[in-house]
Design a protein around this motif. Structure first.
Motif, short mmCIF file in Angstrom:
data_model
loop_
_atom_site.label_atom_id
_atom_site.label_comp_id
_atom_site.label_asym_id
_atom_site.label_seq_id
_atom_site.Cartn_x
_atom_site.Cartn_y
_atom_site.Cartn_z
N GLY A 189 0.77 -1.24 0.00
CA GLY A 189 0.00 0.00 0.00
C GLY A 189 0.80 1.29 0.00
O GLY A 189 0.35 2.30 -0.53
N ASN A 190 1.98 1.28 0.57
CA ASN A 190 2.65 2.53 0.86
C ASN A 190 3.12 3.30 -0.38
O ASN A 190 3.84 2.78 -1.22
CB ASN A 190 3.85 2.25 1.78
CG ASN A 190 4.35 3.51 2.44
OD1 ASN A 190 4.84 4.41 1.77
ND2 ASN A 190 4.19 3.61 3.74
N ALA A 191 2.73 4.56 -0.43
CA ALA A 191 3.01 5.39 -1.61
C ALA A 191 4.49 5.65 -1.80
O ALA A 191 4.94 5.86 -2.93
CB ALA A 191 2.26 6.72 -1.50
N LYS A 192 5.27 5.62 -0.72
CA LYS A 192 6.71 5.84 -0.88
C LYS A 192 7.30 4.74 -1.75
O LYS A 192 8.08 5.01 -2.67
CB LYS A 192 7.40 5.83 0.49
CG LYS A 192 8.92 5.96 0.42
CD LYS A 192 9.55 6.03 1.81
CE LYS A 192 9.45 4.68 2.53
NZ LYS A 192 10.12 4.68 3.84
N PHE A 193 6.93 3.50 -1.46
CA PHE A 193 7.44 2.38 -2.24
C PHE A 193 6.82 2.36 -3.64
O PHE A 193 7.50 2.13 -4.63
CB PHE A 193 7.16 1.06 -1.54
CG PHE A 193 7.79 0.96 -0.19
CD1 PHE A 193 9.17 1.08 -0.03
CD2 PHE A 193 7.03 0.75 0.96
CE1 PHE A 193 9.76 0.99 1.23
CE2 PHE A 193 7.61 0.67 2.21
CZ PHE A 193 8.98 0.79 2.35
N ARG A 194 5.51 2.57 -3.71
CA ARG A 194 4.82 2.50 -5.00
C ARG A 194 5.36 3.56 -5.96
O ARG A 194 5.59 3.29 -7.14
CB ARG A 194 3.31 2.68 -4.83
CG ARG A 194 2.66 1.60 -4.01
CD ARG A 194 1.16 1.84 -3.83
NE ARG A 194 0.43 1.62 -5.06
CZ ARG A 194 -0.01 0.44 -5.47
NH1 ARG A 194 0.21 -0.65 -4.74
NH2 ARG A 194 -0.66 0.33 -6.60
#
Lengths: 436, 436, 436, 436
Positions: free
Chosen positions: C150-155
């Motif tokens: 889910g995390n936008a940093k990784f995505r």
């Protein structure tokens, strides 16, 4: 009725011919006539394309004159007199009085062309591929639009995964108590929700194909505010419920919102001719010349009838009054059916002259529509299980014919339920609560 | 010429209005007339939509009669008399004489609707998302079609990656010596090539938007055989070069191939009205009812003119003879220009009545087209760098007007090159090599 | 402490070195020692990789013997004695006593390799690309896993849209009253919801990276039943909270569910060596030989220590008792902090020995962790805003050291809040409610 | 040999155990020993992971010392002494002498982790999702890497379409005469080619899994120049042929190119322990802290052996000389086989100590490898049809053992062809052409 050539030559994809298995020959106002001279009241109106009825005389006259005079028929996006006059009239009668300064794109003549263009523009503007769409939304079946369309029948036909749209619950989807924009707010504010930051939300104010689901004005306002907070564009797809269907020219006028992009099609030409528009706030008109094209984006015959329709119906507010009056008749009749036939476990809903009778048992809707057709009424079902009888008479239908159609509907419901019709004469005299 | 309202109200996406900055008012045959009464010879023909000219009298008469009589205008995919008669005529005059037993889908009235439907059907049939498309191919700009369209201007406007199409070199792309189907064969046979097994190849026999690139019949046959070997469908996109443009009704008739799916649009209505068809071999008609839809897939006015066009032009082989004759005139003139103006480093190519003059220096084409417009000839450029002057006169243009247009073209080339025109009278007397 | 070479040579992507800016030299049990001899209590345990502590003596002895004897170190997926013995032991001590007959895949030695393999298998089995993932879920950062994270940093780091995963609200995400599986049920049952039929749901029973969100056993059972109803596989990603972390070997044992696929990694080797497993019900083992590979899927040193860990800790139920006891100590201390420092507006949550202190003000968590590090405690933050102090001590930590670490935590919270520590001696004597 | 537990418990995905159906117990240098004491010469070397042989004594000693002393084993990306010393040594012995100033990322311990990180970085840098990969390329099987891997066996296992990679013909793919970078140049320069502008090209200088296809240095230079012209990064995936396999530490040193990003894994730890690196030019290190992570990216045991391997083998150029000598022996033997057994229609190719014997009849390769295994030689096949016998002995193998292995290979070929072995003694005395 000989349908042999259709069965032999036309692809299995054909649909409505199966519901209405006759060959239609002529059409006038709210009446269709088949090859054998049988007449039908039209509560379908080309799925919202014929808001001004079939072969509307005023529009027809202008169309004939134009063709006779060898007006330009096909013009790509070259300038023509017909297009110029449409633009002037649309600005004068629609945009200015409503305080809008939208720029206008002719994206190709069908609704799905308009949606494709709108989504492209939003993605370009924000540099983000994801868009928010809503459960039961219908926006067309070409690749880009289809990704934002909910129905599995259409999606499955793509033969490939459809990407870059995230579906969120429409107003009412999670039950009465729950404001579904709160959930959307939650996932957009949460950097770990897994929902990619969207470029836009695309929404119908009333979902026609989705089963006549009506978004409250409050919900639409909440959605607009949420779009502002999260740097998203708000796209209203007004293809089915614009052009007066919901009671005002744009379906969202009374909601007090100002979408960034609006798509129009279906009844915009007024005569059933292919035409569509994308309206966008001027600051969002970042299109490069020719970056979206289409052979029939300059359907000049449609421009002629579209202008005529605007002049005929939208020069004053009078037309809206007649819609309101007929919407009340429709709503009243549906409530009568709901209360009068409790065994059907019906419910009624709608806004303006898109109204619906829904049945708990999804089979009922189909049987009522089929019975109505036998009785001379063309009406379709919609919704994810075709559980909804959807009423879309021409906005110009005269009241006696409207009542006659509603009577056929009631009688069909009664027949299907196997009960005798309750007090039909009452339909005419019920007091209405105002526009639904 | 007052274009103010277009500049103020219409989106920046408008294109041809920039090349042809006048307001067109009327059109007849191969002639356009602007608001101020100036006339133009039309070598553009709605980008191949007006093969029978503007406001073709025979078609127009039938159209007027139909509208006067309140024929059904908008019919979704309900059966109508106009549709029935079109189907009968198409079967009798087009399919049967050519030995085809295609089934017919009305996928929505624009070319891109047809391509979307064709690609969906192929993917469904084979259960594989990938399709082969070709360099410089153009198949439309809605999501599914756009993925198969080569031009970066259109692709970039999508605002998202486009998937499930693999581009392969078109005939001639790798130079004279190289049969590009050999490369395609190689990657399809190689389980480690990284190219996903495709459901289909989609191809234009002559690439119109891509710059009038002509596939040899040998190459098309090799492609068909390759499709058979690799369990792929062959889709011919005949939207621009079908309906007689390349010399025969279907552009591939003389190639001796039998595509599994064919898309038609543009000139199929004959009158510039939005209409399109998907033809598919009967065994491939696995559509579920209603799985692909579209509000304007039953544009009955188009059915009326489409039928009339077939009756008028395709009942005998005579029309093909006239196309061949005019194609020779065009080809001869282009060769004359190529040889007569070596400083332009021009080349000529084409098939039937889609022909092109290409210039090594891409700027030249645009300047010639602009000069021609000043001189009263509407002609567009195409190709990845707009380096190609594309000639698409109506197939029905009379020979003197055709020659007049070609003379304007030559004079424009001469003007742009700054040389005096060489022996214009020769154009009429050159010997042709037959259909190009 | 000289970190110059890291700052100069190592990529900016480095992370934990910024939180713990010392050079660690040695490690034993729950204690880390830096280059300068300073010791730290480890409440981080390699993000759940060191459940049995650093350099666990029993495992270490076996590892040294194996290396000394020139045992095979690297074996791809060839058969080796070390692998055989691991398989036997895993079957005997883990699978059989728990009534599971899973087949075992060695998919490559990291958690994300296991998730990739699990998702591929599910998609192959069901022939459907979509999978359901949950808000705040973390499953790894390689392409396939990342789409379910889910995390936008990784995505955002992917540099491209991530497809074929649909995020749904995890247990509790929509507040106390709402069972989020009901929403999931709704969209899966609704053919117009726009959510593509999924092949599987992938879920963590406690979301570690997502902020120590704990799914109730009731919710997990509801999810399993929903998967059965909708023909989906249930994948439990037990990479962080398996191997005893949540109180039992598999985190889901007490929930009474039987996932179709389970992923294990992190502590499975027991010694911090890269290793991972995919467990699948035998009927789902449709892999073609070699269809998923990886150079290090046969990390034999890890097999040696993994087997030793199983023998040491999982031959009886005793180990679970010690986890329960220490979990109670942790929970009690956290509740003490929550109640004792109301100005922090803390909350506590967790299951087994993954527990967390959350702060309403997200900055607090980071400041407490930083203060704790200064005081000799290594502890990390997690959650979408790093608002959660996550406690992951080795399961083998002795109680005095555990209490010492908890005291440092409390003192750090007090310092950060600027209050004096309240009754520290009470920590030891609080009554616990049982395993959280 | 009892493989029962593997057959019963391990997933059907297991592969090499089927080719080499014995249980290996010990390994030293280039020799593997099975449970029953039988010895095998290893020409497989963990698919290029064991360039310094099994249990290399120097490395092993350092590893044992480190473990004995309770060095940190698992460190995420915290700073440790082992990591620091590795960084210092890698900079001193590898980067500086070769004039590189790469920054170093530890992306997780497997090759596919490195490729995932490299592709993410390139896409982030250029803001474009597409990357160019090459026919027969192998870059791993996790989602992002898999999209760039050619083999259909691996791709098909994904259960979904793989996007954002465009495959282009590798050097030699279109035959001798054709420079495949010319085709790539053509499609990148052509705005209508349909190939999306790529962020990077990823290439192996010798394709190991793809069948030992060798790119000429000229082609690699052309590729690098093309990348510069089209604003793309050049990523060399040196996972299999780096660390000396192709004759120099980086396989591309003698090509005179300077890749923007390099991936290393397999033999970088020197001991068969999971480890990988991404090297990037400093200006491209735009990673946000922690934006790519992985539990085992700090595999400290691997750092210890990696450093030791560099010290042992790469402090001088001597090791390269020994590789060159052995490469000549290998090449000479393969040429001997090609010439001596014309009925096999063999060909030989390779660079440094990755060499291959290919057979026109793809079955031959598998039969030769199987026969060789019976005779005590572990050697694998590769290529899209497993038509290639791939020779990857440890670089440290002593010459007599190397020759023994080559003799087994020749004898196996002879056996399979049913001919007697031709003049085996000649192998030793052939004149070589220099490094292949």
């Amino acid at each position: 009725m000989n349908l042999e050539i259709f069965e032999r030559l036309e692809s299995e994809v054909r649909g409505y011919i199966r519901s209405f298995p006759v060959v239609f020959a002529k059409a006038q106002g709210a009446t269709l006539t088949d090859e054998e001279g049988r007449q039908y009241i039209d509560f379908f109106a080309g799925a919202g394309t014929l808001n001004y009825g079939h072969n509307n005389p005023a529009l027809k006259r202008r169309l004939l004159e134009y063709i006779e005079a060898d007006g330009v028929v096909h013009g790509l996006d070259m300038a023509t007199v017909a297009k110029k006059e449409f633009l002037e009239t649309f600005e004068r009668l629609i945009l200015r009085p409503r305080g809008f300064d939208y720029k206008i794109q002719f994206p190709g003549p069908t609704g799905t062309n308009a949606v494709e263009a709108a989504l492209k523009l939003a993605r370009q503007l924000k540099g983000r591929p994801n868009v928010i769409s809503f459960t039961n939304g219908f926006h067309g079946v070409s690749g880009g639009s289809l990704a934002a369309t909910g129905n599995a029948k259409f999606r499955g036909a793509a033969g490939m995964p459809l990407a870059n749209a995230t579906f969120m619950p429409y107003d009412g989807y999670l039950g009465e108590g729950m404001d579904t924009t709160a959930y959307l707010e939650r996932v957009l504010a949460d950097r770990s929700s897994g929902v990619e930051a969207p470029a836009a939300a695309i929404v119908e104010t009333v979902q026609g194909e989705g089963g006549v689901n009506v978004a409250s004005f409050r919900w639409l306002r909440a959605l607009e505010q949420l779009c502002r907070r999260h740097d998203m564009l708000l796209i209203v797809d007004d293809i089915q419920v614009g052009c007066g269907r919901a009671g005002t020219f744009f379906s969202f006028e009374n909601a007090g919102i100002a979408p960034d992009i609006v798509t129009l099609s279906k009844s915009i030409s007024g005569f059933g001719l292919p035409m569509s528009l994308v309206l966008m706030k001027p600051q969002y008109d970042i299109w490069a010349p020719g970056a979206h094209n289409g052979t029939f984006r300059g359907n000049n015959l449609a421009f002629v009838t579209a202008r005529s329709a605007l002049q005929q119906y939208w020069a004053t507010r009078e037309f809206e009054d007649t819609i309101r009056r007929k919407a009340n008749i429709m709503g009243s009749c549906l409530e009568h059916i709901v209360r009068g036939y409790p065994q059907g476990r019906f419910a009624a809903r709608g806004r303006g002259m898109i109204q619906a009778l829904t049945a708990e048992n999804p089979e009922l809707a189909g049987r009522i529509a089929a019975r109505a057709f036998e009785a001379g009424l063309v009406v379709e079902t919609s919704g994810s299980q075709d559980q909804v009888v959807k009423l879309l008479p021409p906005l110009t239908i005269d009241e006696p014919l409207l009542r006659r159609g509603l009577e056929i509907l009631e009688r069909s419901a009664a027949d299907v339920l196997g009960v005798s019709r309750t007090e039909p004469e009452k339909i005419r005299f019920i007091n209405f609560r105002g526009v639904r």
